[in-house]
Every structure is written in C-alpha cells, then in structure tokens.
Design a protein around this motif. Structure first.
Motif, PDB file in Angstrom:
ATOM      1  N   HIS A 188       0.816  -1.212   0.000  1.00 22.84           N
ATOM      2  CA  HIS A 188       0.000   0.000   0.000  1.00 22.84           C
ATOM      3  C   HIS A 188       0.854   1.270   0.000  1.00 22.84           C
ATOM      4  O   HIS A 188       0.346   2.365  -0.245  1.00 22.84           O
ATOM      5  N   GLU A 189       2.149   1.123   0.241  1.00 22.62           N
ATOM      6  CA  GLU A 189       3.062   2.265   0.225  1.00 22.62           C
ATOM      7  C   GLU A 189       3.753   2.432  -1.131  1.00 22.62           C
ATOM      8  O   GLU A 189       4.595   3.321  -1.274  1.00 22.62           O
ATOM      9  N   LEU A 190       3.405   1.594  -2.092  1.00 28.00           N
ATOM     10  CA  LEU A 190       4.032   1.610  -3.411  1.00 28.00           C
ATOM     11  C   LEU A 190       3.015   2.021  -4.471  1.00 28.00           C
ATOM     12  O   LEU A 190       1.822   1.753  -4.338  1.00 28.00           O
ATOM     13  N   SER A 191       3.492   2.639  -5.546  1.00 24.34           N
ATOM     14  CA  SER A 191       2.624   2.959  -6.684  1.00 24.34           C
ATOM     15  C   SER A 191       2.271   1.678  -7.438  1.00 24.34           C
ATOM     16  O   SER A 191       2.864   0.606  -7.214  1.00 24.34           O
ATOM     17  N   GLY A 192       1.310   1.797  -8.361  1.00 24.90           N
ATOM     18  CA  GLY A 192       0.921   0.631  -9.154  1.00 24.90           C
ATOM     19  C   GLY A 192       2.090   0.052  -9.929  1.00 24.90           C
ATOM     20  O   GLY A 192       2.292  -1.172  -9.979  1.00 24.90           O
ATOM     21  N   GLY A 193       2.878   0.912 -10.553  1.00 24.69           N
ATOM     22  CA  GLY A 193       4.023   0.432 -11.316  1.00 24.69           C
ATOM     23  C   GLY A 193       5.052  -0.243 -10.425  1.00 24.69           C
ATOM     24  O   GLY A 193       5.665  -1.257 -10.816  1.00 24.69           O
ATOM     25  N   MET A 194       5.260   0.286  -9.217  1.00 24.14           N
ATOM     26  CA  MET A 194       6.215  -0.320  -8.287  1.00 24.14           C
ATOM     27  C   MET A 194       5.714  -1.667  -7.789  1.00 24.14           C
ATOM     28  O   MET A 194       6.492  -2.617  -7.653  1.00 24.14           O
ATOM     29  N   ARG A 195       4.413  -1.767  -7.534  1.00 25.17           N
ATOM     30  CA  ARG A 195       3.865  -3.061  -7.112  1.00 25.17           C
ATOM     31  C   ARG A 195       4.040  -4.108  -8.206  1.00 25.17           C
ATOM     32  O   ARG A 195       4.356  -5.273  -7.927  1.00 25.17           O
ATOM     33  N   GLN A 196       3.867  -3.693  -9.470  1.00 25.45           N
ATOM     34  CA  GLN A 196       4.046  -4.660 -10.546  1.00 25.45           C
ATOM     35  C   GLN A 196       5.515  -5.057 -10.686  1.00 25.45           C
ATOM     36  O   GLN A 196       5.822  -6.206 -11.023  1.00 25.45           O
ATOM     37  N   ARG A 197       6.428  -4.134 -10.415  1.00 28.32           N
ATOM     38  CA  ARG A 197       7.847  -4.477 -10.406  1.00 28.32           C
ATOM     39  C   ARG A 197       8.143  -5.539  -9.351  1.00 28.32           C
ATOM     40  O   ARG A 197       8.913  -6.476  -9.581  1.00 28.32           O
ATOM     41  N   VAL A 198       7.536  -5.381  -8.173  1.00 28.19           N
ATOM     42  CA  VAL A 198       7.726  -6.383  -7.119  1.00 28.19           C
ATOM     43  C   VAL A 198       7.182  -7.740  -7.571  1.00 28.19           C
ATOM     44  O   VAL A 198       7.811  -8.786  -7.353  1.00 28.19           O
ATOM     45  N   ALA A 199       6.015  -7.735  -8.233  1.00 31.76           N
ATOM     46  CA  ALA A 199       5.433  -8.987  -8.716  1.00 31.76           C
ATOM     47  C   ALA A 199       6.350  -9.661  -9.733  1.00 31.76           C
ATOM     48  O   ALA A 199       6.515 -10.889  -9.730  1.00 31.76           O
ATOM     49  N   ILE A 200       6.953  -8.877 -10.616  1.00 38.28           N
ATOM     50  CA  ILE A 200       7.880  -9.433 -11.602  1.00 38.28           C
ATOM     51  C   ILE A 200       9.118  -9.989 -10.898  1.00 38.28           C
ATOM     52  O   ILE A 200       9.580 -11.100 -11.201  1.00 38.28           O
ATOM     53  N   ALA A 201       9.644  -9.223  -9.939  1.00 38.20           N
ATOM     54  CA  ALA A 201      10.826  -9.689  -9.198  1.00 38.20           C
ATOM     55  C   ALA A 201      10.525 -10.987  -8.454  1.00 38.20           C
ATOM     56  O   ALA A 201      11.356 -11.898  -8.404  1.00 38.20           O
TER      57      ALA A 201
END
Length: 279
Positions: free
Chosen positions: A146-159
């Motif tokens: 919840h502290e990350l933007s949508g693009g950052m959350r998707q980066r985490v999902a990819i990682a």
C-alpha cells in the motif's frame, strides 16, 4: 512491403501447444461454451513471444493451461517435451492484478517463492535484494504494497516471479491497469530483464503496439472460439529510440490490425487496443 511470417530458422521448442481446445459447461444447462478450438503453437527456448487477440478470445485461458492452473479439454501442452499436468516452479506467473501479500514487505513478497524451494533465509534475502535491484527498487525493501505505486507493485510482482529462477515467465496483461507513461517505462525494463536473464517469455496483451514492441514474434488469435490465425516475426533488433515512430513499426501495426479488425466485429469479441499512447 514484405511482412515476414514465422520464417526464422528453427530453434529448440520450449513450450509445445498441440491441438488444444477448452470447453466449459453451461451453468444453465445449455450447450457447452467453446473458449478455444484446435490451438497449435510452438514457443522457442529463450524467445519473447507475445500473444494478441480480442477480449474473450481465450488468451488468458491458454496462459492458465500453460501454467497448469487448468487443463485442456483436448490436446496437450508440453514443456521440454514433458506434458503439463499442474503448476510447477519451472513457470513464473505475473497477472494484471499485482497479487502481492499486503502483510508482507516488498522484500518478503519476493522471498515467498524462495521459501517454497526451501532456500536458506540468508540466501533468500540476498536473492530478493538482487531482484529488487534488477527491477529498479533498491531502497524499497521495507515498504508494504500500500506504500508503493501501481508500477512499483508490478515491479515487485515481476521480481517475485523471477527470484525462484523459473525457466518460463508467463505474463497476463501485466501492464494493462497502468498509465501510458508507466506502461512504456516498464515495457523497456522488462526487455532489459529478458535480455539479462534469457528467460522464455509468453506475454498476453490485447494492445497491438505492446505486442509489436515487446515480441520477437507475435502470435495472433481469432475471436471466440480462439484459434491461432498466424505468427509474425518482428524485424526490430533494437528497441532503442522511439521505435513506435519508425515507419516499419507502423507498417507492421497496420498489418496486424488488418488481420484482427474482422475479429473485433464478432459476437463477444470485445475491444482491441491499436495504440498504447491513449490506452
């Protein structure tokens, strides 16, 4: 203009999709619902293949079958010659929705798949930090979704999907919910990651520009019931600069739109994005 249709010299097949159909029972007792019919497609080892088609043509269903989350009604899917019978750690999946655990930090989310492989705690943390860095999120280890933007959350999902080192990365419209600028930025980052890791990638989209920009090959699906109309080799060796402004890019986009336009008029075929800039 000459469009190249799947003429590259043969390389080893990583994923073999053989005459696959998927039929669903009607909930009201009516005739069965045929989602896709007779899909045959080879995905080469180490290639980035994009799959484009109208909404409702069975793209996501096909990806779920490759992932082993559901089974074909007929036909077969094999990876390295072995039939897919269920999920496996040889396949990583990134969905349109980020599917992160809200109670876990970015680092802990990435470690999740490594726990399934019984990787020791210290090594898990090192690998998770490595993949956070790979997707450009060093310094965000302790942030919650919840502290990350949508693009950052998707980066985490990819990682997270990359961290347990799957042979195949399956991506189901992972950038569809993002704004245009973030989407194009993540497309560039994804290509960089693919070049560094050499993974076999199957990327689902209904955006023609996205399919062309990312894919070494574009597989084109028909409207329901989904079938493979053709596969098209893309001629772009480098994605540097404004590739979308290249006249050749426009010619290929027009060719794909010519193939897909009749499909978008079919019953239940939905919409197809021709350009990414306006979503």
């Amino acid at each position: 203009m000459t469009i190249t249709l799947d003429s590259r010299a043969a390389t080893r097949t990583k994923i073999g999709i053989r005459d696959v159909s998927r039929v669903f029972d009607s909930p009201d007792g009516g005739p069965p619902f045929v989602a896709m019919d007779g899909v045959t497609l080879d995905v080469r080892e180490g290639e980035f293949l994009t799959l484009v088609g109208p909404s409702g043509c069975g793209k996501s269903t096909l990806l779920e079958m490759i992932a082993g989350l559901t089974s074909p009604s007929s036909g077969e899917i094999v990876i390295d010659g072995t039939p897919v019978t269920g999920p496996g750690l040889d396949r990583g999946i990134v969905f349109q929705q980020y599917a992160l655990f809200p109670w876990r930090t970015a680092l802990s989310n990435i470690e999740f798949g490594l726990q399934a492989k019984a990787v020791p705690r210290r090594e898990r943390a090192e690998l998770a930090r490595h993949y956070l860095d790979l997707v450009g999120l060093s310094g965000f280890e302790r942030r919650y979704p919840h502290e990350l933007s949508g693009g950052m959350r998707q980066r985490v999902a990819i990682a997270r999907s990359l961290a347990f080192d799957p042979d195949v990365l399956l991506m189901d419209e992972p950038f569809a919910a993002l704004d245009a600028q973030t989407r194009e930025s993540l497309q560039e980052e994804l290509l960089t990651i693919w070049e560094k890791t050499g993974k076999t990638v199957v990327f689902i989209t209904h955006g023609i520009d996205e399919a062309l920009y990312l894919g070494q090959r574009v597989a084109v699906m028909s409207s329901r019931p989904g079938r493979i109309l053709t596969t098209v080799e893309t001629p772009f060796g480098s994605r540097e600069g404004d590739l979308r402004a290249d006249p050749t890019f426009g010619e290929y986009r027009h060719h794909l739109w010519t193939l897909l336009r009749p499909e978008t008029a079919g019953p239940g075929s939905g919409l197809l994005r021709v350009v990414t800039h306006d979503g």
